[in-house]
Enzyme design. Structure first.
Site, PDB file in Angstrom:
ATOM      1  N   GLU A  77       0.818  -1.213   0.000  1.00 17.27           N
ATOM      2  CA  GLU A  77       0.000   0.000   0.000  1.00 17.27           C
ATOM      3  C   GLU A  77       0.849   1.260   0.000  1.00 17.27           C
ATOM      4  OE1 GLU A  77      -3.907  -1.559   2.489  1.00 17.27           O
ATOM      5  OE2 GLU A  77      -2.088  -1.008   3.578  1.00 17.27           O
ATOM      6  N   ASP A 131     -12.486  -4.799  -2.463  1.00 14.11           N
ATOM      7  CA  ASP A 131     -13.373  -5.948  -2.580  1.00 14.11           C
ATOM      8  C   ASP A 131     -14.694  -5.590  -1.927  1.00 14.11           C
ATOM      9  OD1 ASP A 131     -13.304  -6.940   0.400  1.00 14.11           O
ATOM     10  OD2 ASP A 131     -11.214  -6.628  -0.151  1.00 14.11           O
TER      11      ASP A 131
END
Length: 249
Positions: free
Chosen positions: A13, A215
């Site tokens: 990230e 997601d």
């Protein structure tokens, strides 16, 4: 303005953010590597919180005590809960709540004992600036259409609202639906933000956070997760933070 902390839970990230720092140098504290340097001329410290609320709280406390940060920004990914929080969208938090905090019947469900509250708000000015940067990046587009289509993303949107945190990876439809029913205004779910929000509240340090929806927090939550983080979320984080800091020059 003072030193600004940039925090994520995973290396993938932060990779694109670290690439923006020309003078990065590292310092080890509490088993964590803190990267100090500058981003668009602003003094920053960048660190991985690691995964989960305890790890995130430890990291945030070190940022306050050892590095004396004036502001904290959290970036990374989350599972979408709200029906319109789709994969590829960006959620800018206005408040956080621990969805697995339950000291009832001594305290109401979700309320943090002895705080008299369940929700910890982000800093309004910092959040507004982060939201403006996110909206600008999404409108202009930093990823080519083909890359987005690999993940079924067409027109990514920016949302603002509640993000909930807990010490488990929500990865099945039943859990996701339970969270939606009990916390209908929750936009997304992750594992660190509420802990950082609480520590920042304790120290009186302004906090803002953004999460890219990776997601739908359901049975397919694990599919191509690291690929999405590497090729979509981390690039969004870098572009949004670069825009955020450029606007504060």
């Amino acid at each position: 303005m003072g030193r600004i902390a940039i925090v994520s839970a995973m290396h993938e990230e932060l990779a694109a953010v670290l690439a923006l720092m020309p003078d990065e140098h590292k310092q080890m504290v509490a088993g964590r590597s803190f990267a100090l340097g500058h981003l668009n001329g602003h003094e920053v410290v960048v660190v991985l919180s690691r995964i989960g609320k305890v790890a995130a709280a430890t990291t945030a406390t070190v940022l306050m005590e050892r590095f004396g940060v004036a502001q904290v920004l959290f970036t990374g990914v989350a599972g979408g809960l709200a029906s319109d929080a789709r994969v590829g969208d960006v959620v800018v938090a206005t408040e956080f709540l621990q969805h697995d905090m339950d000291a009832s019947p001594l305290f109401p469900a979700y309320e943090v004992p002895l705080y008299g509250r369940a929700r910890f708000g982000t800093d309004p000015a910092l959040t507004a600036a982060l939201a403006l940067a996110a909206q600008s990046v999404l409108q202009q587009g930093v990823l080519d259409a083909a890359r987005l289509q690999d993940f079924g993303i067409t027109r990514p949107q920016m949302h603002q609202g509640l993000i909930v945190s807990g010490d488990r990876f929500v990865s099945n439809r039943r859990e996701s639906q339970q969270l939606q029913q009990s916390l209908p205004d929750a936009l997304a779910v992750e594992m660190e933000g509420a802990a950082v929000a609480q520590v920042c509240h304790d120290y009186g340090v302004p906090f803002a956070a953004m999460r890219t929806v990776s997601d739908r927090a359901d049975d397919d939550a694990h599919a191509d997760f690291l690929k999405f983080v590497t090729h979509v979320a981390s690039r969004y984080s870098a572009a949004i933070l670069a825009r955020f800091f450029a606007a504060r020059a």
